[in-house]
Design an enzyme around this catalytic site. Structure first.
Site, short mmCIF file in Angstrom:
data_model
loop_
_atom_site.label_atom_id
_atom_site.label_comp_id
_atom_site.label_asym_id
_atom_site.label_seq_id
_atom_site.Cartn_x
_atom_site.Cartn_y
_atom_site.Cartn_z
N ALA A 17 28.29 -2.60 41.80
CA ALA A 17 27.21 -1.03 41.60
C ALA A 17 28.36 -0.99 39.61
CB ALA A 17 28.27 -0.21 42.02
N ALA A 56 30.46 4.44 40.47
CA ALA A 56 29.64 3.53 40.47
C ALA A 56 29.63 3.41 41.99
CB ALA A 56 28.95 2.72 39.14
N LYS A 79 47.42 3.50 37.32
CA LYS A 79 45.65 3.27 38.40
C LYS A 79 45.72 3.24 38.95
CE LYS A 79 40.70 1.67 38.43
NZ LYS A 79 40.09 1.20 37.63
N ASN A 120 37.02 11.64 48.27
CA ASN A 120 37.74 12.07 47.92
C ASN A 120 38.41 13.04 47.62
OD1 ASN A 120 37.99 9.45 47.10
ND2 ASN A 120 37.83 9.56 45.12
#
Length: 296
Positions: free
Chosen positions: A11, A127, A182, A200
């Site tokens: 994606a 994505a 991250k 989320n």
């Protein structure tokens, strides 16, 4: 004009291909062998504004790697080494940019490709694959690149076309720190949303307050041991911000478990467990075990 070759037609890889293509940048996607006899000449891309268009990049296979000018590696973390090993005729001068979730792969890539310029990247673009050859761009964010070896330091000029396509691209000589940041977010959001089968944003519900606090403390302690200087308060604010900004998204680990695919848990939570040493990280360990138990 430099052609961008993307290894990993998932994606996010297809989203980067579509965004580069929209800027009239030549783009090719390296497909796996299973697509050799059966693949679509185009994929449908659904932009953030819901505009739909067909994208027709060049398609290549591993045995055509000699034509590569710049390689973006956007596979899953556990696929990086096998995928790169299949590119037997990749030229030594080609810059290789690792843009995958998790950590722990770069050192092995450096051994595999000792002569290539190596860079790492982090991105907060989102994505989702909505169907066969149908990709939705779910979120726009920042993208950062930085060198992993001396040769990689000469390729900051790649930022200009990337920034034009993605909306933001920056250069950092300390890309390791950005990768850690991250990872610290992914190590909370990904396993929790995967294990509880939620979006989320649902992590902001009161029922998750205690586990978010405890897990966040564990992750922060390990990152501090790895040399990161964020205070617990700074880290918690960043975590809460990402949860809010990606509230409607499903994490990649959630999607992988939901579709019966392997996850990147070994390169996210597993990386933290490996570097925890004697630090107690029981919630990290419990989540790691649960994701593995569910097939990840």
């Amino acid at each position: 004009m430099r052609e961008w070759t993307i290894l990993g037609a998932g994606a996010l890889g297809c989203t980067f291909a579509a965004l580069l293509n929209e800027q009239q940048r030549p783009v090719s996607l390296i497909l796996s062998e299973r697509h050799r006899r059966h693949f679509n000449p185009a994929f449908e891309f659904i932009a953030l504004n819901e505009r739909r268009r067909l994208v027709s990049p060049h398609y290549r296979f591993a045995d055509q790697a000699a034509a590569t000018e710049c390689l973006l590696v956007m596979t899953k973390a556990y696929q990086v080494l096998p995928a790169l090993k299949s590119l037997h005729n990749l030229p030594r001068h080609v810059p290789v940019i690792l843009l995958h979730n998790g950590m722990g792969v770069a050192e092995q890539v450096a051994s595999l490709l000792p002569h290539n310029p190596l860079l790492a990247g982090v991105t907060s673009h989102g994505a989702l694959r909505e169907g066969p050859w149908q990709i939705r761009h779910t979120g726009k964010g920042e993208t950062w690149l930085g060198p992993l070896n001396e040769q990689g330091k000469a390729f900051s000029h790649l930022l200009a076309p990337l920034s034009a396509a993605l909306g933001h691209a920056g250069w950092s000589e300390d890309i390791l720190s950005l990768q850690h940041r991250k990872l610290a977010i992914n190590a909370v959001i990904n396993p929790l949303t995967a294990c509880h089968h939620i979006r989320n944003g649902q992590l902001a519900e009161p029922r998750f307050a205690d586990v978010l606090a405890t897990l966040g403390e564990e992750v922060h302690r390990v990152l501090s041991r790895l040399g990161e200087s964020d205070t617990p308060e700074q880290y918690q604010r960043r975590l809460n911000s990402v949860i809010e900004l990606t509230a409607t998204n499903y994490s990649s680990m959630h999607q992988d478990l939901a579709h019966g695919r392997p996850t990147e848990i070994d390169y996210i939570t597993g990386y933290l467990l490996k570097h925890a040493g004697d630090l107690p990280v029981p919630v990290c360990q419990q989540l790691y075990n649960e994701v593995k138990k569910q097939g990840g």
